[in-house]
Design a protein around this motif. Structure first.
Motif, PDB file in Angstrom:
ATOM      1  N   THR A 222      86.809 109.395  53.705  1.00  0.00           N
ATOM      2  CA  THR A 222      86.061 108.145  53.754  1.00  0.00           C
ATOM      3  C   THR A 222      85.508 107.845  55.144  1.00  0.00           C
ATOM      4  OG1 THR A 222      87.637 107.403  52.106  1.00  0.00           O
ATOM      5  CG2 THR A 222      86.220 105.729  53.054  1.00  0.00           C
ATOM      6  N   VAL A 223      86.302 108.081  56.148  1.00  0.00           N
ATOM      7  CA  VAL A 223      85.882 107.694  57.492  1.00  0.00           C
ATOM      8  C   VAL A 223      85.173 108.846  58.219  1.00  0.00           C
ATOM      9  CG1 VAL A 223      86.626 106.801  59.727  1.00  0.00           C
ATOM     10  CG2 VAL A 223      87.688 105.948  57.636  1.00  0.00           C
TER      11      VAL A 223
ATOM     12  N   GLN B  13      85.822 100.553  61.754  1.00  0.00           N
ATOM     13  CA  GLN B  13      87.257 100.506  61.484  1.00  0.00           C
ATOM     14  C   GLN B  13      87.983 101.255  62.576  1.00  0.00           C
ATOM     15  OE1 GLN B  13      85.252 102.570  59.017  1.00  0.00           O
ATOM     16  NE2 GLN B  13      85.337 103.628  60.985  1.00  0.00           N
ATOM     17  N   PRO B  14      89.305 101.021  62.715  1.00  0.00           N
ATOM     18  CA  PRO B  14      90.117 101.899  63.553  1.00  0.00           C
ATOM     19  C   PRO B  14      90.581 103.075  62.685  1.00  0.00           C
ATOM     20  CG  PRO B  14      91.473 100.109  62.757  1.00  0.00           C
ATOM     21  CD  PRO B  14      90.104  99.933  62.128  1.00  0.00           C
TER      22      PRO B  14
ATOM     23  N   THR C 206     105.556 105.040  46.834  1.00  0.00           N
ATOM     24  CA  THR C 206     104.720 105.503  47.947  1.00  0.00           C
ATOM     25  C   THR C 206     105.501 106.391  48.922  1.00  0.00           C
ATOM     26  OG1 THR C 206     105.192 103.429  49.083  1.00  0.00           O
ATOM     27  CG2 THR C 206     103.121 103.547  47.884  1.00  0.00           C
TER      28      THR C 206
ATOM     29  N   MET D 283      93.813 108.371  39.844  1.00  0.00           N
ATOM     30  CA  MET D 283      95.029 108.042  39.097  1.00  0.00           C
ATOM     31  C   MET D 283      95.158 108.940  37.850  1.00  0.00           C
ATOM     32  SD  MET D 283      96.175 104.359  37.503  1.00  0.00           S
ATOM     33  CE  MET D 283      96.394 103.504  39.047  1.00  0.00           C
TER      34      MET D 283
ATOM     35  N   ALA E 171      89.111 105.369  42.267  1.00  0.00           N
ATOM     36  CA  ALA E 171      90.543 105.095  42.327  1.00  0.00           C
ATOM     37  C   ALA E 171      91.191 105.385  40.979  1.00  0.00           C
ATOM     38  CB  ALA E 171      90.783 103.643  42.735  1.00  0.00           C
TER      39      ALA E 171
ATOM     40  N   SER F 237      93.149 110.641  53.655  1.00  0.00           N
ATOM     41  CA  SER F 237      92.636 110.558  52.277  1.00  0.00           C
ATOM     42  C   SER F 237      92.445 109.099  51.867  1.00  0.00           C
ATOM     43  CB  SER F 237      93.590 111.249  51.312  1.00  0.00           C
ATOM     44  OG  SER F 237      94.747 110.457  51.138  1.00  0.00           O
ATOM     45  N   HIS F 238      91.804 108.929  50.742  1.00  0.00           N
ATOM     46  CA  HIS F 238      91.505 107.586  50.248  1.00  0.00           C
ATOM     47  C   HIS F 238      92.778 106.878  49.793  1.00  0.00           C
ATOM     48  CE1 HIS F 238      89.724 104.560  47.491  1.00  0.00           C
ATOM     49  NE2 HIS F 238      88.809 104.525  48.430  1.00  0.00           N
ATOM     50  N   TYR F 239      92.857 105.570  50.017  1.00  0.00           N
ATOM     51  CA  TYR F 239      94.082 104.829  49.717  1.00  0.00           C
ATOM     52  C   TYR F 239      94.395 104.768  48.231  1.00  0.00           C
ATOM     53  CZ  TYR F 239      91.228 100.658  48.562  1.00  0.00           C
ATOM     54  OH  TYR F 239      90.339  99.771  48.015  1.00  0.00           O
TER      55      TYR F 239
ATOM     56  N   LYS G  70      97.521 106.545  47.217  1.00  0.00           N
ATOM     57  CA  LYS G  70      98.728 105.764  47.465  1.00  0.00           C
ATOM     58  C   LYS G  70      98.912 104.718  46.365  1.00  0.00           C
ATOM     59  CE  LYS G  70     100.903 103.932  51.657  1.00  0.00           C
ATOM     60  NZ  LYS G  70     100.644 103.489  53.044  1.00  0.00           N
ATOM     61  N   LYS G  71      97.813 104.088  45.960  1.00  0.00           N
ATOM     62  CA  LYS G  71      97.903 103.096  44.871  1.00  0.00           C
ATOM     63  C   LYS G  71      98.413 103.767  43.596  1.00  0.00           C
ATOM     64  CE  LYS G  71      94.891  99.451  46.412  1.00  0.00           C
ATOM     65  NZ  LYS G  71      94.339  98.155  46.081  1.00  0.00           N
TER      66      LYS G  71
END
Lengths: 499, 499
Positions: B249-250, B462-463, B213, B165, B161, B198-200, B203-204
């Motif tokens: 990720t998923v 996960q959904p 965002t 950034m 993460a 994509s990985h959250y 967004k962070k």
């Protein structure tokens, strides 16, 4: 040695891998315990200095280059020995170079266990014990800060710089929550304040978060490095955030928190206390008055890996309870990734704290600290801190009137930072002026260079404002005694006498 | 046990502390090696689950609360045993819950040594060997990315993460350097693009850095989770930055880097490749084609602690050479604190890399990775990665046509992510529709809860978008074999059969 020709493929999870694995690990432990013994032995050097090009060329067969083919485990053990040999013994009783020094044995055991458990803090699911330890420890620390019943929130972060960045982010989210979605364009021109002596991480945060370093106003300080609160009031702009530093990096100065808090209340600004270096003094009944007013802060940074001797890294960040009960940390950072924070787990998912962080995966930094606290008790930390401050008072009293030494600021230091010039005999009769300044500026670097070459001790130096290079002695090492302080003073005299 | 009544005050640096110290550390090692043995033993449980309130109440005397007075070292050893007992064995051959699994013995030895050395990456002065190891390893990885002669820059950061950034920060600094001093007000409205899968952390980053965002545009993906490049071109705004995910990720999807790079070149946008999860495939001659075009990226994130089995955390971030030769990383983040980065040291201070980071202190994450590379060679990583992908193909082929299993997307997975629903007999005859969806949504959480209670294995669910909860199996654990895959499938059937 039986390890010869064994390679990693024979270790677990290989079939019959248990015996070579245990043998390999015990040989590693033998190397480590031998290193630990030497670390505490004053007859060993603090470091065996080599220049980068020397290490890169390879000394006595120590080859840093990586290759395509595996090395034998025997060679791996040799690599481990060499790595330690050419490193710096930060636990040595005469290592004073950084704010983090010393090697706590219980903390070390905690780190070994943490590496073995090899998990991640993001959910209760995979770190149940560590997540609870973090919550209980944070609560205890909030009680010590002085927040009623230890109410509030908090998070571990990878260092004081990131922790200070969290504070600025949360302050912005509190007053201008729309910035999270719309960006800085949604807010007026916002200004941050901090001491000209504060840690550079505040400046990094102002650049990274989109405020711009020109919108960070550096407040003037008094002769001892403490912010002058009136100076804060005189400035204009749209004020958002003030950092009060509790223990500046160089002088160890404590800003007057109560006076700054009054002004913050008047102008509705966020008050952040950066106690990365000085927060540890909260554990001492004798010294905690230096942080009076800290309970009025909106957020606090506190690094147990500095003054409390916890192995690197170990850092807390707490926003104050009246903000966090409203879920500010969560609100500021959460993005609710479905693949990590499923709401339909079988346990109480409020224990999944990962979404509060700006990180995703988070290293387990709590256990070593928790284990040390168990082993020492609160009183053990207090004794350690009082002892370090006593030692720095001993150093101050020893050199304040000693020939050839001159203090950088007047009066007894507030923290363990003792800042001084050593003035070689050749400079003592020179009149004040540019020539003396220029020559004095070169003294500390020269002494430090000789110190590193001889490997006997290590202490930091730097200039500050218009003051030329001076030594900054800091004491956080539990192994240090008065004899080590005496040694340092005499070593500086020995190395610097003929400059 | 001889440790009774010994407390921490008798350990080093205490006088005569050597013997109790060695005894204490060896007892800790005994606890750890016993844990390691059990971790690899399939007859032990993956976890011994308890709810938060149960652990907080204290089970069999395991007391998490901290107190004022010290505990005996004997009790400390008991605390260590209990901590491991109630934790999760992430190295167990049947732990598949996260992207990071497995316990590499050489990596573990590296972490033990790192904790013992207990130093900090900010300067060559106090971490000479580790700083050089980081440089050599980064260079090697840049060569593998495909940048000529491994030219360029890079830094270790505490997780993917933060690494992502960094990329956004550096892109902003490249195109709008004045933002560093003047803030986001100095730039036009800037827009970032990334995949909806994509990985959250992207967004962070957009929230933290002041973009907002809403200025992160989520690109549509195809049925298998890969970005559709045309979708990128259709959008408006002032485009700054695009993330191509290499291994989502998923789904484990790889975005088409070359096609995205063409569009980035056309519009002069920064191309970041987030290979946190999929970067490891670069080590495999068989699979690296999935990242074709990565050498055209302006920056790359790559986590060796995921697919390469390195203990947590271990993460690289590199900007590409044509940017870094101009000192972009340094320019973006440096603040030149005089007390840390003195220019007048006796060695080549270009090796003091700390000012490139947004952190101040930085944990030593390089050594375990360097040591593993020495022990395995490049070929060892390749073998590990190929084996994990073979195992996931085995799982895919086993369940793709198996009764009661349904794949979430068609075709063989690109990475080790195998996404599937288990459909209990009671749902198999239900027609497609809202009732079936709602009931199926509850199946994975229920199976997972039973799995954790019985402690036999762990896998995530996960959904995703409009797809109800499904299992995401990922394989990065070097201890896993086909028999463990068989076990997982049968365990899901056993636990889910009567739902």
């Amino acid at each position: 040695m039986q390890m010869t020709f064994v390679i990693f493929l024979e270790l677990l999870p290989a079939k019959n891998g248990e015996e070579p694995t245990m043998q390999f690990l015990l040989e590693v432990v033998e190397i480590l315990t031998s290193y630990i013994r030497k670390t505490f032995d004053r007859s060993t050097k603090v470091l065996d200095f080599h220049h980068p090009h020397q290490l890169l060329e390879g000394i006595e067969g120590f080859n840093l280059e990586l290759s395509d083919q595996p090395e034998s485990l025997e060679q791996i053990l040799v690599d481990c020995r060499d790595t330690l040999k050419y490193g710096v013994r930060t636990g040595h009783p005469r290592f004073f170079n950084q704010l983090s020094t010393g090697l706590d044995i219980v903390g070390l055991a905690g780190e070994w266990l943490t590496s073995t458990a090899n998990t991640n803090m993001f959910t209760y699911e995979i770190a149940p014990v560590f997540v609870l330890m973090e919550q209980l420890t944070l609560k205890k620390m909030r009680e010590i800060v002085g927040w009623p019943d230890g109410e509030g929130d908090g998070i571990f972060s990878p260092g004081g710089a990131i922790s200070n960045m969290y504070s600025v982010m949360i302050a912005r989210y509190k007053f201008f929550p729309e910035v999270k979605t719309k960006g800085m364009a949604a807010a007026p021109r916002l200004v941050l304040f901090t001491s000209e002596h504060s840690h550079y991480s505040i400046k990094k945060a102002s650049a990274a978060l989109g405020f711009g370093t020109e919108n960070l106003i550096l407040l003037n300080t008094d002769e001892r490095g403490r912010v002058i609160p009136d100076d804060l009031e005189a400035k204009g702009y749209v004020p958002l955030f003030v950092t009060a530093t509790a223990g500046t990096t160089v002088y160890g100065a404590f800003d007057p928190i109560n006076e700054i808090a009054d002004i913050c209340e008047k102008y509705n600004m966020w008050l952040h206390v950066d106690g990365a270096w000085g927060g540890g003094l909260l554990m001492s009944r004798k010294h905690r008055h230096k942080l009076n007013g800290v309970e009025r802060a909106n957020s606090v940074t506190w690094n147990p890996h500095k003054m409390m001797g916890v192995p690197l890294m170990c850092l807390f960040h707490f926003p104050a309870p009246h903000y966090t009960t409203s879920g500010l940390l969560q609100g500021c950072n959460s993005m609710c990734a479905g693949y990590l924070f499923q709401p339909d787990k079988q346990y109480d998912v409020t224990y999944d704290t990962g979404d509060k962080a700006i990180q995703c995966g988070r290293h387990v930094d709590i256990f070593k600290f928790w284990l040390m606290w168990k082993a020492k008790g609160t009183v053990g930390f207090e004794q350690h801190i009082d002892k370090c401050l006593d030692l720095s008072a001993y150093l101050y009293n020893k050199i304040k009137n000693r020939e050839g030494f001159k203090m950088v600021f007047k009066g007894e230091p507030q923290h363990t930072n003792v800042c001084f010039w050593y003035i070689p005999p050749s400079l003592r009769s020179l009149p004040d002026g540019e020539e003396r300044r220029q020559r004095l500026h070169k003294v500390a670097p020269k002494i430090k260079a000789m110190m590193m070459e001889s490997g006997t001790t290590m202490v930091g130096y730097q200039p500050q404002g218009d003051k030329v290079n001076f030594f900054r002695m800091v004491i956080s090492n539990p192994a240090a005694t008065r004899s080590d302080i005496d040694f340092l003073v005499e070593e500086i005299e020995r190395l610097g006498h003929d400059l």
